[in-house]
Design an enzyme around this catalytic site. Structure first.
Site: not given
Ligand code: ADP
Ligand code: MG
Length: 379
Positions: A32-33, A35, A66, A124, A168, A217
């Site tokens: 962790e941390h 990469d 979405s 994400s 990721d 971060y």
């Molecule tokens: P993680 O990657 O840990 O889930 P992040 O903050 O990096 O958290 O990413 C989450 C963001 O990605 C959400 O707030 C949204 O903006 C976007 N996201 C992820 N999946 C979707 C989806 N299915 N539809 C729309 N936006 C999404």
């Molecule tokens: Mg993310």
């Protein structure tokens, strides 16, 4: 995910037949941390994934819906820009692919996901990688998956504005059923390590996300950069624990501890890879607990809820190891346990966590799954 609903949703909205692409979320077992310090990580792709249904358009626009968020927008492939929020993960992926020389075509995208958003299992990257596969399919482009991963990382770095490493997107592209990937984040070489039989991964979501001052971060990254500058190396990857003991005396105390986490964590990933090769789950588990301790004391990115979740797991018979996973300050822990301990684990950790915090946690039992690809719709 109900793929029939996804395809029907697409048909209703866009009046055409889609192809469907899937990209998974991930959990990091250890490393962790590390990469962004050119070090080692060991994630696995999980069964939660993001699905993108797609067909071609005859203009240069991409129309996106979405279903997860019940929101739509449209962007023009010839006019790179920023749109705000979730839109930049999608549009940024298209623009980043084009910046790498890929020719894209207009498309309709219908997105849905069962990856929990913002929980630390990388919804994400799943969104970016599934989007990339969908766009590449309609463009008829055959692209090296490493280029896909790098373009998706760029989307997140440059268009969303999060300075994340490559892990990721890499594991969402390259994940393998029943394997963790040990990735060298400098060379981007990786080794697929078969998980020992009879073990499962459980992700425990604390359901908290402490925002703190927001820049935590980036502050950790800055500390690491200062450490490597003062130690005269390109990245902390190049520092051994002996180096740090010998030459670390000149570092400011906080920077020293940050460096010690990264240096020991890199060593732990290599030891963990040895443990997996020997099917030594107990050793792997010890390294997970050590990792958590280092993240708590030296890197200071845990929080009471994460610490509690790990302590609760440790008390359950059949648990090999537990640690926070992801950026920290909330989010999830990853737990390695024997299959026959799952029910006991779920009961005891859920009850214990709820009793102590008043919060109902979410527990996801998973294994290691395949990376991104097309789903062929039946019928
Ligand atoms: P993680 O990657 O840990 O889930 P992040 O903050 O990096 O958290 O990413 C989450 C963001 O990605 C959400 O707030 C949204 O903006 C976007 N996201 C992820 N999946 C979707 C989806 N299915 N539809 C729309 N936006 C999404
Ligand atoms: Mg993310």
């Amino acid at each position: 995910m109900n793929l029939l609903h996804l395809a029907d949703g697409f048909r209703n909205r866009f009046k055409a037949e889609p192809r469907v692409f899937r990209a998974p979320g991930r959990v990091n077992l250890i490393g962790e941390h590390t990469d962004y310090n050119d070090g080692f990580v060991m994630p696995a792709a999980i069964h939660f994934a993001t699905y993108v249904a797609v067909n071609e358009r005859d203009d240069a626009s991409v129309s996106v819906y979405s279903h997860t968020l019940r929101e739509a927008f449209e962007f023009d492939l010839t006019r790179p820009g920023r749109f705000g929020g979730w839109r930049d993960y999608v549009a940024g992926t298209a623009y980043a692919l084009q910046e790498r020389g890929v020719k894209l075509a207009g498309a309709n995208l219908y997105i849905d996901s069962d990856v929990p958003l913002g929980a630390g299992v990388s919804s994400s990257a799943a969104l970016e990688v599934a989007t990339a596969h969908a766009l590449l399919s309609v463009a008829g482009a055959n692209v090296d998956p490493l280029l896909i991963a790098l373009a998706c990382q760029r989307a997140e770095n440059e268009y969303v504005g999060v300075r994340s490493g490559i892990m990721d997107q890499f594991v969402s592209c390259f994940g393998q059923q029943n394997h963790a990937l040990m990735i060298d984040c400098r060379t981007l070489d990786y080794e697929a390590l078969p998980l020992p039989p009879g073990v499962v991964l459980v992700v425990c979501n604390t359901m908290v996300k402490h925002e703190l001052t927001g820049g935590e971060y980036n502050e950790r990254r800055a500390d690491c950069e200062e450490g490597s500058r003062l130690l005269g190396v390109a990245a902390l990857r190049d520092v051994t624990l002996d180096d740090l003991r010998e030459r670390g005396g000149t570092l400011p105390e906080r920077v020293y501890r940050r460096c010690r986490h990264v240096v020991t964590e890199n060593a732990r990933v290599e030891l963990a890879a040895d443990a997996v090769r020997k099917h030594d789950c107990s050793r792997f588990g010890e390294l997970m607990y050590e990792s958590h301790r280092s993240l708590r004391e030296d890197y200071e990115v845990t929080c009471d809820e994460l610490d509690l979740m790990v302590d609760l797991a440790r008390e359950v018979r059949g648990v090999y190891g537990a640690r926070m996973t992801g950026g920290g300050f909330g989010g999830c822990t990853i737990n390695l346990l024997a299959v026959d301990a799952v029910e006991r684990f779920q009961r005891s950790v859920s009850d214990g966590y709820r009793a102590r915090t008043g919060i109902q946690p979410m527990l996801y039992v998973t294994g290691a799954h395949d990376g991104a690809g097309e789903i062929v719709l039946a019928g």
